[in-house]
Design an enzyme around this catalytic site. Sequence first.
Site, mmCIF file in Angstrom:
data_model
loop_
_atom_site.group_PDB
_atom_site.id
_atom_site.type_symbol
_atom_site.label_atom_id
_atom_site.label_comp_id
_atom_site.label_asym_id
_atom_site.label_seq_id
_atom_site.Cartn_x
_atom_site.Cartn_y
_atom_site.Cartn_z
ATOM 1 N N HIS A 38 0.976 -1.452 -0.014
ATOM 2 C CA HIS A 38 -0.121 0.065 0.010
ATOM 3 C C HIS A 38 0.888 1.206 -0.046
ATOM 4 O O HIS A 38 0.881 1.902 1.125
ATOM 5 C CB HIS A 38 -0.957 -0.058 1.151
ATOM 6 C CG HIS A 38 -2.063 0.834 1.214
ATOM 7 N ND1 HIS A 38 -2.075 2.153 1.679
ATOM 8 C CD2 HIS A 38 -3.186 0.709 0.592
ATOM 9 C CE1 HIS A 38 -3.164 2.752 1.208
ATOM 10 N NE2 HIS A 38 -3.993 1.845 0.769
ATOM 11 N N ILE A 52 1.993 4.749 1.660
ATOM 12 C CA ILE A 52 0.881 5.514 2.458
ATOM 13 C C ILE A 52 0.127 4.661 3.446
ATOM 14 O O ILE A 52 -0.430 3.516 3.009
ATOM 15 C CB ILE A 52 -0.161 6.247 1.172
ATOM 16 C CG1 ILE A 52 0.555 6.678 0.280
ATOM 17 C CG2 ILE A 52 -1.314 6.771 1.817
ATOM 18 C CD1 ILE A 52 -0.377 7.177 -0.907
ATOM 19 N N GLY A 66 -5.989 4.260 5.563
ATOM 20 C CA GLY A 66 -6.889 5.313 6.344
ATOM 21 C C GLY A 66 -7.634 4.288 7.542
ATOM 22 O O GLY A 66 -7.718 4.978 8.672
ATOM 23 N N VAL A 67 -7.843 3.210 7.023
ATOM 24 C CA VAL A 67 -8.464 1.977 8.077
ATOM 25 C C VAL A 67 -7.463 2.035 9.413
ATOM 26 O O VAL A 67 -7.828 1.905 10.409
ATOM 27 C CB VAL A 67 -8.880 0.957 7.626
ATOM 28 C CG1 VAL A 67 -9.938 1.125 6.758
ATOM 29 C CG2 VAL A 67 -7.826 -0.081 6.920
ATOM 30 N N GLU A 87 -8.043 3.105 13.312
ATOM 31 C CA GLU A 87 -7.772 1.961 14.162
ATOM 32 C C GLU A 87 -6.762 2.415 15.285
ATOM 33 O O GLU A 87 -6.810 2.318 16.481
ATOM 34 C CB GLU A 87 -7.038 0.654 13.652
ATOM 35 C CG GLU A 87 -6.780 -0.448 14.509
ATOM 36 C CD GLU A 87 -7.645 -0.973 15.488
ATOM 37 O OE1 GLU A 87 -7.569 -1.500 16.423
ATOM 38 O OE2 GLU A 87 -8.813 -1.026 15.005
#
Length: 154
Positions: A54, A60, A63-64, A68
């Site tokens: 990723h 990067i 986002g998850v 978290e």
Amino acid sequence: MSTELLSADIQLIQRILPHRYPFLLVDKVVDIDGTQSARGIKNVTMNEPHFQGHFPGNPIMPGVTIVEAMAQTAAVMVGTALEMADKEMLVYFMAIDACKFRRKVIPGDVLELKLTTVRGKPGGKVWKFSGVAEVDGEMAAEAQFTAMMDLPKE
């Protein structure tokens, strides 16, 4: 009642959260004001496994994982305030609302996770939090989330 702000180093965090590498996403939590607010710190490094895919050549932070990290900060805040170290507290997402991403988070960044409690009280199972993740004072993400605290029986 003391007005002294508390903090949690990585050793205390691991006594509160069940998460471990590669899913322990907060390095320390500072400025813990009871169950009301706290600030988590996540040092983003290239050796984290999600950067392998990723994205190759353009790492990067997903986002998850930022959301978290916010949730883990909230759990450490509540766990510290309620003295949950070594008590096997578990926390589960129930909802994520108003989640927005504003900036890429990349290796070398220091992610600052500012959490406040919207709803919840000691002994309660359902809590709602508001979080903002920043890098160098610039908003990277924001979200509200609801979590269930699975507190151990006394």
